[in-house]
Design an enzyme around this catalytic site. Structure first.
Site, PDB file in Angstrom:
ATOM      1  N   ARG A   7      14.374  -1.649 -62.088  1.00 50.01           N
ATOM      2  CA  ARG A   7      13.585  -1.849 -63.317  1.00 50.01           C
ATOM      3  C   ARG A   7      12.549  -1.076 -63.560  1.00 50.01           C
ATOM      4  NH1 ARG A   7      15.236  -6.809 -60.592  1.00 50.01           N
ATOM      5  NH2 ARG A   7      13.100  -6.793 -59.597  1.00 50.01           N
TER       6      ARG A   7
ATOM      7  N   GLU B  31      10.535  -7.684 -45.928  1.00 49.96           N
ATOM      8  CA  GLU B  31      10.083  -8.706 -45.138  1.00 49.96           C
ATOM      9  C   GLU B  31      11.144  -8.869 -43.927  1.00 49.96           C
ATOM     10  OE1 GLU B  31      10.108 -11.890 -48.126  1.00 49.96           O
ATOM     11  OE2 GLU B  31       9.426 -13.449 -46.592  1.00 49.96           O
TER      12      GLU B  31
END
Ligand code: AMP
Length: 181
Positions: A64, A101
């Site tokens: 993006r 993560e």
């Protein structure tokens, strides 16, 4: 920040609960991009402080950050440099590993994408923990860039990313904050 801009961005960004996994609210800018006025205003607001400072390149983070970064580079009459996921660039590369993560990933740039001392603006849609942007800043600095600032449409302040980037000596600009993650 101009309240009417904040209101317009808040209305244009879609929240998708439990994506990509339970407990995460995904802040989807595809609805912002398809709204011509909101897209224009977001780009104008991001560009504003950097007009006339002689930026050499805008660096966008896949994917993006490419859309916003391309529009911003056009407005600033600067070049655009893609920071890509591992294995996508064809030329000689520099790379950096960073933590996600679960596990680690790598991002890459062409090693000849910048000249030492080039003034660079880093762009992505959203800063959360700041891990992605931190790796991008380090990669840019490793090849000699002067990272003038990092800008994002969205900040998730509870996750502390802004402080991580500012600790590297890079000012951060964001347009709207959402609580939580
Ligand atoms: P981080 O490295 O934690 O700052 O994560 C930032 C990167 O992950 C950006 O490229 C974002 O596009 C994406 N991202 C992280 N959290 C979200 C979220 N809640 N909604 C949309 N994108 C996100």
């Amino acid at each position: 920040m101009d309240q009417s801009l904040t209101d317009e961005l808040e209305a244009a960004i879609r929240a998708i609960p439990d994506y990509p996994k339970p407990g995460i609210v995904f802040r989807d800018i595809s609805t912002l991009l398809q709204n011509a006025r909101a897209f224009r205003r977001a780009c104008d607001a991001l560009v504003h402080p950097y007009i006339g400072i002689g930026l050499d390149q805008v660096a966008g983070i896949e994917a993006r950050g490419f859309i916003l970064g391309g529009a911003i580079a056009h407005q600033l009459t600067s070049g655009f440099v893609p920071i890509r996921k591992k294995g996508k660039l064809p030329g000689k590369k520099v790379s950096i590993a960073y933590s996600l993560e679960y596990g680690v990933d790598e991002m890459e740039m062409h090693s000849d994408a910048l000249n030492p001392g080039d003034k660079v603006l880093l762009v992505d849609d959203l800063i959360a923990t700041g891990g992605t942007a931190e790796a991008a800043v380090k990669l840019l600095k490793d090849i000699g860039a002067d990272v003038v600032a990092a800008c994002f449409v969205i900040d998730l302040p509870d996750l502390g990313g802004r402080r991580k980037i500012e600790a590297l000596g890079v000012p951060v600009r964001t347009l709207i904050e959402f609580e939580g993650d």
